[in-house]
Design a protein around this motif. Structure first.
Motif, PDB file in Angstrom:
ATOM      1  N   PHE A  39       0.834  -1.205   0.000  1.00 14.98           N
ATOM      2  CA  PHE A  39       0.000   0.000   0.000  1.00 14.98           C
ATOM      3  C   PHE A  39       0.871   1.258   0.000  1.00 14.98           C
ATOM      4  O   PHE A  39       0.590   2.225  -0.711  1.00 14.98           O
ATOM      5  CB  PHE A  39      -0.918   0.009   1.224  1.00 14.98           C
ATOM      6  N   ILE A  40       1.924   1.232   0.815  1.00 13.25           N
ATOM      7  CA  ILE A  40       2.823   2.386   0.890  1.00 13.25           C
ATOM      8  C   ILE A  40       3.560   2.578  -0.431  1.00 13.25           C
ATOM      9  O   ILE A  40       3.754   3.716  -0.901  1.00 13.25           O
ATOM     10  CB  ILE A  40       3.805   2.214   2.066  1.00 13.25           C
ATOM     11  N   MET A  41       3.966   1.459  -1.058  1.00 16.84           N
ATOM     12  CA  MET A  41       4.623   1.550  -2.358  1.00 16.84           C
ATOM     13  C   MET A  41       3.686   2.155  -3.393  1.00 16.84           C
ATOM     14  O   MET A  41       4.089   2.994  -4.207  1.00 16.84           O
ATOM     15  CB  MET A  41       5.087   0.160  -2.805  1.00 16.84           C
ATOM     16  N   LYS A  42       2.421   1.739  -3.373  1.00 18.70           N
ATOM     17  CA  LYS A  42       1.454   2.275  -4.345  1.00 18.70           C
ATOM     18  C   LYS A  42       1.201   3.761  -4.081  1.00 18.70           C
ATOM     19  O   LYS A  42       1.107   4.565  -5.020  1.00 18.70           O
ATOM     20  CB  LYS A  42       0.141   1.493  -4.239  1.00 18.70           C
ATOM     21  N   TRP A  43       1.121   4.125  -2.822  1.00 16.04           N
ATOM     22  CA  TRP A  43       0.950   5.549  -2.483  1.00 16.04           C
ATOM     23  C   TRP A  43       2.152   6.363  -2.945  1.00 16.04           C
ATOM     24  O   TRP A  43       2.014   7.481  -3.453  1.00 16.04           O
ATOM     25  CB  TRP A  43       0.762   5.705  -0.979  1.00 16.04           C
ATOM     26  N   ALA A  44       3.352   5.785  -2.813  1.00 13.56           N
ATOM     27  CA  ALA A  44       4.572   6.508  -3.189  1.00 13.56           C
ATOM     28  C   ALA A  44       4.626   6.784  -4.685  1.00 13.56           C
ATOM     29  O   ALA A  44       5.224   7.780  -5.113  1.00 13.56           O
ATOM     30  CB  ALA A  44       5.804   5.711  -2.762  1.00 13.56           C
ATOM     31  N   THR A  45       4.012   5.913  -5.503  1.00 17.79           N
ATOM     32  CA  THR A  45       4.051   6.113  -6.951  1.00 17.79           C
ATOM     33  C   THR A  45       2.890   6.969  -7.454  1.00 17.79           C
ATOM     34  O   THR A  45       3.008   7.615  -8.497  1.00 17.79           O
ATOM     35  CB  THR A  45       4.018   4.753  -7.678  1.00 17.79           C
ATOM     36  N   THR A  46       1.783   6.967  -6.739  1.00 18.04           N
ATOM     37  CA  THR A  46       0.592   7.689  -7.223  1.00 18.04           C
ATOM     38  C   THR A  46       0.263   8.931  -6.409  1.00 18.04           C
ATOM     39  O   THR A  46      -0.478   9.800  -6.878  1.00 18.04           O
ATOM     40  CB  THR A  46      -0.633   6.766  -7.200  1.00 18.04           C
TER      41      THR A  46
END
Length: 578
Positions: free
Chosen positions: A218-225
């Motif tokens: 989730f944190i990785m997805k937030w970091a990209t979007t």
């Protein structure tokens, strides 16, 4: 197209039920052929802590090992289940064999369901589940490190152990199923995901690390979007497991005066790192017998190998993370998500065990998720490699036929050792003990202690003494006396503090627990009913669990001995009380 889909569905169902049959049928046949005592070949030593507390709960209405003071030295979900089972047992008047076989069957069903969940999840990933997953009951660990260390620990049968391992496996498998079904971890439904994480944490409290690991995708997805929706969704999923964990802590505090289980506080050296390498150094100096070397080998392997693989996998995923952040990767792979979650869980949990938990306290029940993960991701990787090779139809059929044969042969190798027949002897004498390895003899002792318990109760008559047991619950369970947990894992917190200070025996004596015994860790003693206090003290002083105690303040006498003189109960008294 519909015919092809239907054919794939039938194939997947056949492979799923075939795998479950390969797991379930061998141990069921094993116990059926050899009798109910065979379950001791599967139960772990620490299972008898759970069984004793559950039986006492049914009789007394609170969680206690010594039948006097509360304890929380257990992982809650399995203990709660066993407590209900023992209430039903006492209501229906179930016999001991029926009770133990029922626990064995429940463990088996739970793990079979875990297999069902994994294979159904894989059906969403593949049109046809790869035939290599027929080997899942043994797994990569069973065919690799398990055989190399000459240990059956690590295959799925070893987790029919009367403990919480099955619940950890089924909760983790449910998480795998959920992620594979929905295609990515960030799309899993909130309530089912929260419920599965809650079960995973309650199954084994160490699994609380999964809450941090689960957050990573989730944190990785937030970091990209930079979309806050991913963080909000993560927070919504974590609400339930966090509330459950907090609720357990409050309940434990009210019952036992601490939110942390006493078994964990006894084992951990936190914040001071444990000296994990002293046993290796002792063995390198030639001070270890072959059975001890073997046991240390599998203990270090199950601790370090999954940790090493996770660290190596983490290095690869860090490069992928950089690509994510640079937006060069736009798709999401559920297998990669699961690898991230599992790898972080292993790094956090194994890292903690490596730093703060003594190696001898780390049974195979610490690592079911790690071992399952090695098989799951290992088989996926092998299938990816094999799929690049064009196999003939005949070769494909040969592989599918060889897999079940390999599983059955591995079961026979692991559990059908002729020396296991010693378990069924009515009494294990010294001549028989010399014929079997340490672990096998321990299992034989467990089975026959139930019989010995009847002799102990008959010996004491209506006035039963109170006992300090330096075992893993087998004496307390088999004899039924009021029994303190001498190794500490089911003590109350006052007694646990005394144990760490080396003053458990004086406290036990003040509480009226004036007998001590060990069925497993004290055997072949050169003592008899006429042995003097000095002779007994000289024998007891070098024993690992008594080294910190001041035995010179007590007198000792033999209060009970078995017919073959392999088991003693010693009475203790202060010098000034003679």
């Amino acid at each position: 197209m519909n015919a092809a889909v239907s054919d794939n569905k039938r194939y997947n169902q056949a492979l799923t039920w075939g795998t479950i049959a390969l797991f379930a049928i061998p141990p069921l046949v094993d116990v059926y052929l050899h009798g109910w005592r065979r379950v001791f070949s599967y139960f772990a030593a620490d299972a008898f802590y759970y069984l004793t507390v559950a039986r006492n709960f049914s009789k007394l209405g609170f969680y206690t090992f010594d039948q006097e003071r509360p304890t929380n030295g257990f992982h809650p979900l399995w203990q709660w289940f066993l407590s209900v089972l023992f209430v039903v047992r006492d209501h229906l008047g179930m016999s001991e064999p029926v009770t133990l076989v029922s626990i064995f069957i429940v463990n088996l069903i739970i793990i079979a369901f875990a297999l069902w969940l994994i294979l159904h999840g894989l059906a969403y990933r593949y049109r046809r589940i790869p035939a290599i997953f027929l080997l899942l009951p043994v797994g990569l660990w069973g065919f690799g490190p398990g055989l190399m260390t000459d240990s059956h620990y690590g295959n799925f049968w070893s987790y029919i152990n009367g403990m919480e391992s099955g619940l950890s496996l089924v909760a983790f498998s449910a998480l795998v199923y959920l992620v594979l079904k929905h295609g990515r971890v960030t799309s899993v439904p909130i309530i089912p995901a929260g419920a599965i994480l809650s079960i995973l944490v309650l199954a084994r409290l160490d699994n609380a690390f999964v809450l941090v690991a689960f957050s990573a995708p989730f944190i990785m997805k937030w970091a990209t979007t930079r979309s806050g929706s991913y963080i909000r969704r993560l927070a919504a999923i974590l609400v339930l497991p966090m509330l459950v964990l907090a609720g357990y802590g409050c309940l434990s505090w009210l019952q036992s005066s601490s939110p942390f289980p006493v078994s964990g506080t006894i084992k951990t050296s936190f914040p001071k790192p444990d000296n994990k390498w002293s046993p290796i150094w002792r063995c390198l100096q030639g001070n270890c017998e072959p059975p001890e070397v073997k046991m240390l080998l599998w203990r270090y392997t199950q601790l370090l190998l999954p940790l090493s693989l996770s660290v190596l996998g983490g290095a690869f995923l860090l490069s992928r993370l950089q690509q994510y952040l640079q937006r060069r990767i736009t798709h999401e792979d559920p297998i990669e998500d699961l690898a991230i979650i599992t790898g972080l869980l292993v790094i956090f949990s194994h890292g903690y065990y490596l730093l703060f938990v003594p190696i001898w306290d780390q049974g195979h029940w610490y690592f079911p998720i790690s071992i399952l993960a090695i098989s799951l991701f290992g088989f996926i990787a092998i299938n990816n490699l094999v799929s690049r090779v064009k196999l003939s139809r005949l070769a494909t059929i040969a592989i599918r036929c060889a897999a079940p044969i390999a599983v059955v042969l591995c079961f026979i190798y692991s559990f059908a050792d002729p020396s296991f027949e010693l378990i069924y002897a009515s009494l294990i004498n010294k001549e028989q003990k010399s014929e079997c390895a340490g672990e096998l003899c321990m299992r034989a002792v467990y089975a026959n202690t139930l019989d010995e318990g009847l002799s102990v109760v008959k010996h004491y008559g209506p006035t039963l003494p109170k006992l300090v047991e330096f075992d893993d619950g087998i004496l307390a369970y088999s004899i039924g006396l009021k029994t303190m947990s001498g190794l500490g894992f089911n003590l109350d917190f006052e007694a646990a503090r005394h144990l760490k200070q080396g003053t458990l025996l004086p406290l036990a004596y003040e509480r009226g627990f004036d007998r001590i015994a060990s069925r497993v860790y004290l055997h072949d003693l050169e003592l008899d009913a006429k042995s003097s206090s000095d002779e007994i003290r000289r024998v007891l002083k070098p024993i690992f669990f008594l080294k910190r105690e001041d035995l010179d303040q007590f007198d000792f006498s033999v209060d009970y001995q078995s017919q073959d003189k392999s088991f003693f109960i010693f009475k203790i008294s202060r010098h000034d009380s003679r």
